[in-house]
Motif scaffolding. Structure first.
Motif, mmCIF file in Angstrom:
data_model
loop_
_atom_site.group_PDB
_atom_site.id
_atom_site.type_symbol
_atom_site.label_atom_id
_atom_site.label_comp_id
_atom_site.label_asym_id
_atom_site.label_seq_id
_atom_site.Cartn_x
_atom_site.Cartn_y
_atom_site.Cartn_z
ATOM 1 N N TYR A 139 0.824 -1.210 0.000
ATOM 2 C CA TYR A 139 0.000 0.000 0.000
ATOM 3 C C TYR A 139 0.860 1.263 0.000
ATOM 4 C CZ TYR A 139 -3.656 3.286 1.334
ATOM 5 O OH TYR A 139 -4.531 4.342 1.353
ATOM 6 N N ASN A 140 1.864 1.291 0.858
ATOM 7 C CA ASN A 140 2.756 2.451 0.907
ATOM 8 C C ASN A 140 3.501 2.637 -0.408
ATOM 9 O OD1 ASN A 140 1.970 3.064 3.492
ATOM 10 N ND2 ASN A 140 3.716 2.071 4.464
ATOM 11 N N GLY A 141 3.931 1.516 -1.019
ATOM 12 C CA GLY A 141 4.612 1.604 -2.305
ATOM 13 C C GLY A 141 3.699 2.135 -3.393
ATOM 14 N N ALA A 142 2.444 1.721 -3.362
ATOM 15 C CA ALA A 142 1.482 2.177 -4.365
ATOM 16 C C ALA A 142 1.196 3.667 -4.219
ATOM 17 C CB ALA A 142 0.183 1.386 -4.246
ATOM 18 N N LYS A 143 1.292 4.173 -2.997
ATOM 19 C CA LYS A 143 1.070 5.598 -2.748
ATOM 20 C C LYS A 143 2.342 6.415 -2.921
ATOM 21 C CE LYS A 143 -1.444 6.919 0.628
ATOM 22 N NZ LYS A 143 -1.979 7.142 1.979
ATOM 23 N N GLY A 144 3.459 5.756 -3.201
ATOM 24 C CA GLY A 144 4.723 6.453 -3.386
ATOM 25 C C GLY A 144 5.414 6.819 -2.090
ATOM 26 N N LEU A 145 5.001 6.178 -0.993
ATOM 27 C CA LEU A 145 5.637 6.450 0.291
ATOM 28 C C LEU A 145 6.872 5.591 0.462
ATOM 29 C CD1 LEU A 145 2.430 6.489 2.528
ATOM 30 C CD2 LEU A 145 3.661 8.455 1.588
ATOM 31 N N LYS A 146 7.795 6.049 1.281
ATOM 32 C CA LYS A 146 8.987 5.256 1.581
ATOM 33 C C LYS A 146 8.584 4.005 2.349
ATOM 34 C CE LYS A 146 13.120 7.907 1.977
ATOM 35 N NZ LYS A 146 14.102 8.451 2.889
ATOM 36 N N ALA A 147 9.270 2.939 2.067
ATOM 37 C CA ALA A 147 9.023 1.691 2.792
ATOM 38 C C ALA A 147 9.497 1.840 4.229
ATOM 39 C CB ALA A 147 9.759 0.535 2.118
ATOM 40 N N SER A 148 8.677 1.332 5.132
ATOM 41 C CA SER A 148 9.108 1.323 6.535
ATOM 42 C C SER A 148 9.628 -0.069 6.843
ATOM 43 C CB SER A 148 7.952 1.683 7.462
ATOM 44 O OG SER A 148 6.899 0.759 7.320
ATOM 45 N N TYR A 149 10.701 -0.114 7.557
ATOM 46 C CA TYR A 149 11.304 -1.397 7.867
ATOM 47 C C TYR A 149 11.124 -1.689 9.346
ATOM 48 C CZ TYR A 149 13.297 -0.839 3.296
ATOM 49 O OH TYR A 149 13.443 -0.651 1.953
ATOM 50 N N GLY A 150 10.967 -2.935 9.655
ATOM 51 C CA GLY A 150 10.782 -3.317 11.033
ATOM 52 C C GLY A 150 11.226 -4.745 11.243
ATOM 53 N N SER A 151 11.286 -5.130 12.482
ATOM 54 C CA SER A 151 11.643 -6.493 12.852
ATOM 55 C C SER A 151 10.539 -7.061 13.714
ATOM 56 C CB SER A 151 12.947 -6.523 13.650
ATOM 57 O OG SER A 151 14.015 -6.080 12.875
ATOM 58 N N PRO A 152 10.288 -8.345 13.593
ATOM 59 C CA PRO A 152 9.333 -8.951 14.507
ATOM 60 C C PRO A 152 9.842 -8.795 15.936
ATOM 61 C CG PRO A 152 9.933 -10.468 12.750
ATOM 62 C CD PRO A 152 10.843 -9.283 12.648
ATOM 63 N N PRO A 153 8.952 -8.597 16.906
ATOM 64 C CA PRO A 153 9.394 -8.359 18.287
ATOM 65 C C PRO A 153 10.324 -9.437 18.844
ATOM 66 C CG PRO A 153 7.068 -7.888 18.078
ATOM 67 C CD PRO A 153 7.523 -8.463 16.775
ATOM 68 N N PHE A 154 10.154 -10.695 18.437
ATOM 69 C CA PHE A 154 11.009 -11.748 18.996
ATOM 70 C C PHE A 154 12.467 -11.589 18.550
ATOM 71 C CE2 PHE A 154 9.781 -13.623 14.956
ATOM 72 C CZ PHE A 154 10.955 -14.204 14.525
#
Length: 82
Positions: free
Chosen positions: A59-74
């Protein structure tokens, strides 16, 4: 929905198409399909997929937003204090 059994939620075909449309991939295996078939309706299936990080990235890519990166909490570790 031909593959819908009595007492189950959505069909396997609905799950497969939700994965394709919301996430952009086919099911990994039958376990993944079985897991998502527990949703009682198409509305709850749609809501579940719309809340995934995979859909958020699409969705963010389709809107032209920067990708947000994250890690699973574990995978996160507390900061070590020297």
């Amino acid at each position: 929905m031909a593959d819908r059994d009595a007492g189950t939620g959505v069909s396997a075909e609905a799950v497969a198409w939700a994965l394709r449309l919301f996430i952009g991939r086919d099911p990994v295996d039958e376990k993944e399909v079985a897991w998502h078939r527990q949703h009682p309706s198409l509305d709850t299936l749609r809501t579940a997929f719309a809340q995934t990080w995979e859909f958020e990235q699409f969705y963010n890519g389709a809107k032209g937003l920067k990708a947000s990166y994250g890690s699973p909490p574990f995978m996160l570790r507390p900061v070590s204090d020297p």
